[in-house]
Design an enzyme around this catalytic site. Structure first.
Site, mmCIF file in Angstrom:
data_model
loop_
_atom_site.group_PDB
_atom_site.id
_atom_site.type_symbol
_atom_site.label_atom_id
_atom_site.label_comp_id
_atom_site.label_asym_id
_atom_site.label_seq_id
_atom_site.Cartn_x
_atom_site.Cartn_y
_atom_site.Cartn_z
ATOM 1 N N GLU A 191 0.824 -1.209 0.000
ATOM 2 C CA GLU A 191 0.000 0.000 0.000
ATOM 3 C C GLU A 191 0.859 1.260 0.000
ATOM 4 O O GLU A 191 0.358 2.348 0.272
ATOM 5 C CB GLU A 191 -0.941 0.007 1.220
ATOM 6 N N HIS A 207 -4.515 2.435 8.338
ATOM 7 C CA HIS A 207 -5.568 1.639 7.691
ATOM 8 C C HIS A 207 -5.751 0.368 8.505
ATOM 9 O O HIS A 207 -4.777 -0.328 8.821
ATOM 10 C CB HIS A 207 -5.185 1.296 6.254
ATOM 11 N N HIS A 259 -9.046 -2.821 9.913
ATOM 12 C CA HIS A 259 -10.288 -3.518 9.568
ATOM 13 C C HIS A 259 -11.225 -3.585 10.785
ATOM 14 O O HIS A 259 -11.388 -4.641 11.399
ATOM 15 C CB HIS A 259 -9.963 -4.936 9.073
ATOM 16 N N HIS A 318 -14.509 -3.330 3.324
ATOM 17 C CA HIS A 318 -13.074 -3.557 3.475
ATOM 18 C C HIS A 318 -12.523 -3.014 4.797
ATOM 19 O O HIS A 318 -11.997 -3.787 5.599
ATOM 20 C CB HIS A 318 -12.319 -2.959 2.274
HETATM 21 O O1 2HA Z 1 -2.177 -4.700 4.415
HETATM 22 O O2 2HA Z 1 -5.202 -4.467 4.773
HETATM 23 O O3 2HA Z 1 -5.848 -3.499 2.425
HETATM 24 C C1 2HA Z 1 -3.228 -5.507 4.095
HETATM 25 C C2 2HA Z 1 -4.454 -4.713 3.871
HETATM 26 C C3 2HA Z 1 -4.696 -4.217 2.518
HETATM 27 ZN ZN ZN Z 2 -7.142 -3.646 4.295
#
Ligand code: 2HA
Ligand code: ZN
Length: 269
Positions: free
Chosen positions: A121, A144, A146, A216
């Site tokens: 990323e 980022h 989840h 996502h």
């Molecule tokens: O790094 O979360 O979106 C792995 C992820 C990619």
């Molecule tokens: Zn991700």
């Protein structure tokens, strides 16, 4: 503060690295970082100046696919590709890279332990980091991750509308309205790691500090990595309250418009 191995204690970034380790640990404990889920970056330039990381980190060089002119000369920490957050929590120096961007904005030097390469990323992190620098608000961190309940909400079309999602999350608990003043952006499902996702994210960040990627995850920006975590944590708490009420069999009433306006008038800056 988590302990830092002796060979890294002479580095001027041990405080920030402990903060990164602490947040990585929380991401794992929250269940937001399965396998190698998530990645983060911090622009370290303000605290390292001309610093060049030393042994035991090894130097390599690479060229970016496009120029990031505004980041020329900057040093950024970025988690490594395939890295598990639970490992970043234990060994942040050994699970990421320190990258100095060349004066042309393309040729980079990277310091990392052998075998650790920057996250796939990297283009989106650099694009967001460049955007943050252009805004001049002193934001240095990009996270980022989840977050389970927030992602679950994006499986309902109603919540793909930013204003509806923001209103719902704000109304679950005053802290959400107080601390997430710019609301939440939502980006329709796009291939993870794609340049279109990076572009749409930057557009959304012009109006929000937190963006949800449909089905996502979330991306948050802030002055430091703890700010980024707090933003997502606050919003995920709202999502959990919303779902808890539904699981108990009722639609949550939510704070009224008048109550939300009062919070805005008192706390917005
Ligand atoms: O790094 O979360 O979106 C792995 C992820 C990619
Ligand atoms: Zn991700």
């Amino acid at each position: 503060m988590l302990p830092v191995k002796e060979e890294y204690t002479n580095m001027p970034v041990t405080g920030i690295m402990s903060e990164i380790a602490g947040v990585a640990s929380l991401l794992w404990q929250k269940g937001w970082a399965e396998r190698n889920g998530g990645n983060l970056s911090v622009n370290l330039t303000a605290c390292v100046g001309e610093w060049v990381p030393g042994s035991p980190l090894l130097l390599s060089e690479f060229v970016l696919g496009r120029s990031f002119a505004l980041l020329a000369g900057d040093v950024l920490y970025l988690t490594g590709t395939g890295t598990r957050m639970r490992d970043v929590a234990q060994r942040p120096f050994e699970t990421g890279c320190f990258i100095r961007v060349g004066i042309d904005g393309r040729h980079c030097e990277a310091w990392a332990v052998k075998g650790v390469n920057p996250s796939s990323e990297l283009p989106s992190h650099f694009a967001v980091q460049q955007f943050l620098k252009s805004e001049g608000k002193g934001y240095t961190a990009v996270l980022h991750t989840h977050p389970t309940e927030l992602i679950a909400l994006t499986h309902n079309r109603l919540f793909l509308e930013s204003s509806y999602l923001t209103r719902t999350l704000w109304s679950m608990i005053p802290e959400a309205r107080i601390f997430i003043q710019r609301g939440v952006g939502v980006i329709p499902y796009t291939m993870p790691g794609s340049s279109i996702l990076a572009e749409l994210t930057i557009k959304a960040l012009a109006a929000h500090d937190v963006v949800l990627w449909e089905k996502h995850g979330a991306l948050s920006v802030g002055k430091d990595i703890e700010d980024c975590f707090d933003n997502i944590d606050t919003l995920n708490k709202s999502a959990m309250i919303y779902m808890s009420a539904h699981m108990a069999g009722f639609q949550p009433e939510g704070l009224s418009d008048a109550q939300l306006n009062e919070l805005g008038e008192t706390y917005d800056h």
